[in-house]
Design an enzyme around this catalytic site. Structure first.
Site, PDB file in Angstrom:
ATOM      1  N   HIS A  90    -119.358 -93.473 -21.652  1.00  0.00           N
ATOM      2  CA  HIS A  90    -119.221 -92.536 -22.740  1.00  0.00           C
ATOM      3  C   HIS A  90    -118.929 -93.279 -24.151  1.00  0.00           C
ATOM      4  CE1 HIS A  90    -114.894 -93.040 -23.019  1.00  0.00           C
ATOM      5  NE2 HIS A  90    -115.019 -93.399 -21.832  1.00  0.00           N
ATOM      6  N   ASP A  91    -119.673 -92.414 -25.164  1.00  0.00           N
ATOM      7  CA  ASP A  91    -119.613 -92.675 -26.481  1.00  0.00           C
ATOM      8  C   ASP A  91    -119.951 -94.363 -26.759  1.00  0.00           C
ATOM      9  OD1 ASP A  91    -118.157 -90.138 -27.062  1.00  0.00           O
ATOM     10  OD2 ASP A  91    -116.623 -91.290 -25.746  1.00  0.00           O
ATOM     11  N   GLY A 122    -116.301 -97.405 -22.352  1.00  0.00           N
ATOM     12  CA  GLY A 122    -116.357 -96.493 -23.354  1.00  0.00           C
ATOM     13  C   GLY A 122    -116.311 -97.093 -24.976  1.00  0.00           C
TER      14      GLY A 122
END
Length: 258
Positions: A120-121, A138
């Site tokens: 994520h991200d 992340g």
């Protein structure tokens, strides 16, 4: 539009007429697929996912699914993939979270090899190569033309600078300097500038020589970082590459591999 009869495609999906959806693919309602992008077979796409032109997704790639971050509570977030990327077998790409701006983003002309994980991200620039089994935590940021060697892991919130190359099986827990060759067989260590990669991309001999001198001061002089930066500023010609290197060091929050 070429959609194989075994594929499951939500009627609300936006798919360019020249795109191709292969056998047993699953495409969710909020997915957008650009022209000439091809899903070969068994590709799974969900969430708010925007995919550009001329991408190829190989079998069993999974894109846009919810983060493994336990802080993620289902807030609306996105996955964005640019143009001309190759996403190989069993790659996993997770959508963003509230803590990272709600976006996981991949630029253009990247090669993501089999079994790589993009958490994520994560933000990846252009022309990067993620070799087999690369794993990102992340919030990792990867600059243009970076190469990540096979089965390397990059800790969350770390940055990989432009034109950097990370050797295989490295464990990266700090920022990786732009233009550098970095590997962690036992401990993190910079071996100098990424000379071969820079030559291939048109960097002139003087720029590479300046980087070599800067890295020698930074890693071989016995000076601490502040002293080394001062010496580089005084003794090395301040071209754009040296300026970028010094700016990268000055903005590092986790420290950097040297």
């Amino acid at each position: 539009m070429a959609i194989h009869p075994t594929a499951i495609v939500d009627s609300r999906t936006r798919i360019a007429e020249s795109a191709e959806i292969g056998p047993y693919c699953v495409v969710g309602a909020q997915v957008e697929i650009g022209p000439r992008t091809r899903l070969m077979a068994h590709v799974y796409l969900e969430g708010v996912t925007a995919i550009g032109e001329d991408n190829i997704f190989y079998p069993y790639a999974t894109v846009g699914i919810a983060s493994q971050d336990q802080k993620y509570k289902g807030e609306p977030s996105e996955t964005r993939i640019g143009n001309r990327n190759q996403i190989r077998e069993f790659v996993t790409i997770h959508r963003g979270t509230q803590g990272g701006g709600l976006i996981t983003e991949i630029g253009d002309d990247n090669l993501v090899m089999a079994y790589a994980h993009i958490a994520h991200d994560v933000r990846i620039g252009n022309h990067a190569i993620l070799s087999n089994g690369v794993t990102f935590g992340g919030h990792v940021t990867v600059g243009d033309w970076a190469v990540i060697g096979a089965f390397s892991g990059v800790h969350q919130f770390c940055r990989v600078g432009r034109h950097a190359m990370i050797g295989g099986y490295s464990v990266i827990t700090q920022d990786v300097l732009p233009f550098a060759l970095t590997v962690t067989p036992r401990e993190p260590k910079v071996f100098g500038p990424n000379k071969t990669g820079l030559e291939r991309r048109g960097f002139d001999a003087a720029s590479i020589a300046n980087l070599h001198k800067a890295f020698r001061i930074l890693t071989k002089s016995g000076l601490n970082t502040t002293q080394a930066v001062d010496r580089i500023s005084n003794e090395v010609e301040l071209g754009p590459e040296i300026a970028e290197l010094l700016a990268f060091i000055a903005s590092s929050e986790r420290g950097f591999v040297k």
